[in-house]
Design an enzyme around this catalytic site. Structure first.
Site: not given
Length: 439
Positions: A143, A249, A279
């Protein structure tokens, strides 16, 4: 703890239905008005333990007083300039700090942005500019965001890709070495995965046209899948053979979640070309970054990278304080303690509940995968939905994951106390017992 179900009122749901786009999902139908540390409160005053952390955003905890103070102090001096108009000190300080802590050797440079997806997009842009190549390789279960390129790199179809095509071309997807759902059935998982990739260079795409491979060191939305320890170093070697850049990532794995500041640090000598982070970097404010080798990052010409809000002074001030707190309070070490306690509890629970097919994770990035049958490993998303509702009713906020929506992931703030953690785990265990009896 209050066990009544305090869901959003009909009036609030009506407002959501009237004014919020239908595509914005909401797993827990409750309106939160306050949060502190690892706890949240809804408008009725009901208290919840947070096992979701804003999907991995609140590693330093909700409303950390030092982060709040840093943002307030910055707000009194400078809200915004846009770095393309005039530099600001927080941008420069954060870029320097990120280059210091990033798990990349040699000279490094950073680019500040707003979201994980935006950082992914720019990392690919940089890779294409540096290599002069166009293709990108991603992995099944990965994702990387909901923007058009992020969505093209993401492998889960429903709901992320349904009705949004055509997608960005020159994206090639390879199997991810998932130990629980072995994509090849048996054998050495790393070697078979890399053999498939080598075969792809003969049948799918010329490696001389591949700009980058993008990979999560632990898959997040894909269900907290931890690959074999030799996978990332050997993937790095394969990329090096063909002049392909490696983009790691770390949007969900970064900032202490896995027991290190970055999960990349577990793979000795990995030395990626770029790392994408977001995040928990901002302590709740929207900010992201691409950090990479200086020569790679300098490939695009001036004006080719950036954006109006990237490196906003308020978000930078928050991120600088987050880094200070992480290092001073040794939160990555706390993540290991949380992970050990959670994993031990859940594995013991697994011995008593057959619907728990797998317990896995790295540090405080822990998940359980629910199945209807341990032999067939048939996914059990209905169990996740029911467990989630029961947890919410008993004061625990959870979040699901997985390609089949059959994974419950634990993303509590790293400042959670042992007592709060145990209480949350017991609520989860009770919900599993009740769900198994009802289904």
């Amino acid at each position: 703890m209050d066990t009544s179900v305090q869901v959003a009122t009909s009036a609030q749901l009506e407002r959501r239905d009237r004014y919020v786009a239908r595509g914005v999902s909401n797993q827990n139908p409750v309106v939160m008005v306050r949060a502190e540390g690892a706890r949240m409160w809804d408008e009725s005053g009901k208290e919840y333990i947070d096992f979701a952390g804003g999907i991995g955003v609140m590693n330093v905890g909700h409303s950390h007083p030092e982060v709040v103070a840093a943002v307030k102090a910055q707000a009194e001096k400078l809200f915004h300039t846009c770095v393309h108009v005039a530099l600001n000190e927080p941008y420069l300080a954060l870029a320097e700090a990120l280059c210091r802590i990033a798990p990349i050797s040699g000279a490094k440079k950073a680019l500040l942005l707003n979201s994980g997806a935006e950082a992914v997009e720019n990392a690919v842009k940089i890779a294409r500019s540096y290599t002069g190549r166009s293709a990108v390789i991603a992995f099944e279960g990965g994702f990387h965001g909901r923007t058009m390129l992020g969505m093209s790199l993401t492998s889960k179809v429903d709901p992320y890709k349904v009705g949004f095509g055509p997608f960005v071309p020159e994206v090639y997807r390879m199997p991810y070495p998932n130990p629980y759902r072995h994509p090849f059935g048996a054998g050495d998982l790393t070697e078979q995965t890399l053999a498939f990739l080598r075969h792809a260079f003969e049948t799918y795409v010329d490696p001389k046209q591949v700009a980058a491979v993008i990979v999560e060191p632990v898959q997040g939305e894909g269900g907290f899948v931890v690959p074999p320890t030799d996978f990332l170093p050997k993937l790095r070697d394969l990329c090096g053979e063909h002049g392909i850049l490696l983009i790691v990532d770390e949007v969900q794995t970064g900032f202490g979640r896995t027991g290190r500041m970055f999960a990349t640090e577990y793979a000795a000598g990995l030395d990626p070309d770029m790392v994408v982070i977001a995040k928990s970097m901002g302590g709740g404010l929207p900010i992201s970054a691409v950090v990479g080798k200086a020569d790679v990052m300098d490939a695009p010409k001036p004006g080719g990278l950036g954006g109006t809000y990237g490196g906003n002074p308020l978000a930078c001030a928050a991120a600088l304080k987050v880094i200070e707190i992480m290092e001073r309070d040794r939160l990555p070490e706390r993540a290991l303690q949380i992970g050990n306690r959670s994993t031990a509890f859940l594995r013991e629970l697994q011995t008593r509940h057959s619907m728990i097919g797998d317990v896995r994770g790295l540090g405080a990035m822990v998940a359980i995968e629910l199945v209807k049958d341990r032999e067939t490993k048939e996914p059990y998303p209905e169990a996740v939905s029911l467990i989630s509702k029961k947890c919410l009713a008993n004061g625990l906020v959870t979040v699901k994951a997985g390609v089949y929506n059959n994974v419950i992931r634990l993303l509590s703030p790293l400042v959670i106390s042992d007592g709060e953690l145990q209480q949350g785990l017991e609520i989860l265990a009770q919900a599993i017992r009740e769900a198994e009896a009802e289904l």
